[in-house]
Design a protein around this motif. Sequence first.
Motif, mmCIF file in Angstrom:
data_model
loop_
_atom_site.group_PDB
_atom_site.id
_atom_site.type_symbol
_atom_site.label_atom_id
_atom_site.label_comp_id
_atom_site.label_asym_id
_atom_site.label_seq_id
_atom_site.Cartn_x
_atom_site.Cartn_y
_atom_site.Cartn_z
ATOM 1 N N TYR A 83 0.735 -1.104 -0.097
ATOM 2 C CA TYR A 83 0.091 -0.072 0.002
ATOM 3 C C TYR A 83 0.910 1.167 -0.109
ATOM 4 C CZ TYR A 83 -3.937 3.115 1.610
ATOM 5 O OH TYR A 83 -4.624 4.059 1.507
ATOM 6 N N VAL A 84 1.953 1.317 0.906
ATOM 7 C CA VAL A 84 2.756 2.345 0.793
ATOM 8 C C VAL A 84 3.413 2.485 -0.431
ATOM 9 C CG1 VAL A 84 4.779 3.522 2.071
ATOM 10 C CG2 VAL A 84 3.103 2.257 3.472
ATOM 11 N N SER A 85 3.949 1.597 -1.048
ATOM 12 C CA SER A 85 4.744 1.596 -2.160
ATOM 13 C C SER A 85 3.625 1.894 -3.411
ATOM 14 C CB SER A 85 5.129 0.015 -2.641
ATOM 15 O OG SER A 85 5.986 -0.394 -1.636
ATOM 16 N N ALA A 86 2.571 1.616 -3.336
ATOM 17 C CA ALA A 86 1.733 2.283 -4.388
ATOM 18 C C ALA A 86 1.436 3.711 -3.938
ATOM 19 C CB ALA A 86 0.181 1.584 -4.205
ATOM 20 N N LEU A 87 1.134 4.130 -2.894
ATOM 21 C CA LEU A 87 0.882 5.580 -2.782
ATOM 22 C C LEU A 87 1.881 6.531 -3.161
ATOM 23 C CD1 LEU A 87 -1.087 5.465 0.665
ATOM 24 C CD2 LEU A 87 -2.062 5.492 -1.801
ATOM 25 N N PHE A 88 3.357 5.755 -2.869
ATOM 26 C CA PHE A 88 4.411 6.642 -2.843
ATOM 27 C C PHE A 88 5.163 6.599 -4.310
ATOM 28 C CE2 PHE A 88 4.223 7.511 1.430
ATOM 29 C CZ PHE A 88 5.122 8.563 1.822
ATOM 30 N N HIS A 89 4.691 5.619 -5.361
ATOM 31 C CA HIS A 89 5.476 5.291 -6.223
ATOM 32 C C HIS A 89 5.266 6.326 -7.562
ATOM 33 C CE1 HIS A 89 1.593 4.486 -8.660
ATOM 34 N NE2 HIS A 89 2.269 4.353 -9.871
ATOM 35 N N ASP A 90 4.624 7.173 -7.376
ATOM 36 C CA ASP A 90 4.623 8.248 -8.419
ATOM 37 C C ASP A 90 4.739 9.740 -7.708
ATOM 38 O OD1 ASP A 90 4.549 7.101 -10.688
ATOM 39 O OD2 ASP A 90 2.320 7.377 -11.204
ATOM 40 N N LEU A 91 5.001 9.782 -6.473
ATOM 41 C CA LEU A 91 5.230 10.858 -5.533
ATOM 42 C C LEU A 91 6.339 11.886 -6.279
ATOM 43 C CD1 LEU A 91 3.507 12.278 -3.395
ATOM 44 C CD2 LEU A 91 5.277 11.233 -1.824
ATOM 45 N N GLY A 92 7.343 11.183 -6.749
ATOM 46 C CA GLY A 92 8.495 11.865 -7.193
ATOM 47 C C GLY A 92 8.153 12.788 -8.749
ATOM 48 N N LEU A 93 6.831 12.538 -9.045
ATOM 49 C CA LEU A 93 6.329 13.590 -10.245
ATOM 50 C C LEU A 93 5.813 14.886 -9.746
ATOM 51 C CD1 LEU A 93 4.295 10.995 -12.445
ATOM 52 C CD2 LEU A 93 6.477 11.781 -12.694
ATOM 53 N N THR A 94 5.668 14.876 -8.337
ATOM 54 C CA THR A 94 5.040 16.029 -7.812
ATOM 55 C C THR A 94 6.145 17.191 -7.377
ATOM 56 O OG1 THR A 94 5.265 15.219 -5.366
ATOM 57 C CG2 THR A 94 3.426 14.677 -6.532
ATOM 58 N N LYS A 95 5.936 18.557 -7.446
ATOM 59 C CA LYS A 95 6.935 19.683 -7.336
ATOM 60 C C LYS A 95 7.421 19.395 -5.820
ATOM 61 C CE LYS A 95 4.823 22.839 -10.433
ATOM 62 N NZ LYS A 95 4.238 24.295 -10.674
#
Length: 212
Positions: A59-71
């Motif tokens: 769950y944590v992996s899924a929630l964070f997996h695209d967080l690097g796209l955010t400013k």
Amino acid sequence: MIQEVAGIKVPDTRLAKDAADILREYGNDLLWNHSNRVFFFGAVNGKQAKLNYDLELLYVSALFHDLGLTKAYSSPDLRFEVDGANAARSFLQQYQIPKESIQLVWDAIALHTTPGVAEHKESEVALLFSGVGLDVMGDGFEEFPADLREEVIQAFPRNNFKKKIIPAFYEGFKHKPETTFGNMKEDVVQHFRPEYRNKNFCSCIIHSPWPE
């Protein structure tokens, strides 16, 4: 908050809730729905295959997996996957999570766009990869139970996802296109900038400083 979808219960720990709050604060509806679909698709695949895996770590992996796209989480010079993995590591270190589990989450996020490797690693890594593949490219679409697929979509709608996700990718790393060298996201850069070319692997070999 939705508690259960497609027979998969959302982890209700403080850690899970805090992770969800971070994505809600720094992401948007596109990333929120996509990340949750990825979780449920991966979890269902794990359940169907009777794999032993940690639901909370997935769950944590899924929630964070695209967080690097955010400013808020995008670095000036790292792959967005690594930015997301680093964010997850910093987050998990606040909860006395074992180093092995933190590394597992880091690997899952960092490798989620790396076919040929991720699917052969630990269950959490492979399941995140499978969830991403299904939601983004339709990998395993026919094999995934149609009723469960529709239940996930009803809970977390796609809302023209196919048209929105490519621009979202580009916005996340257009300031550092060189980080797409050697990975599939180079296709995204060239979609918007057809003239763009990263360095060439063969040229790197031929023009290396070795004298022979």
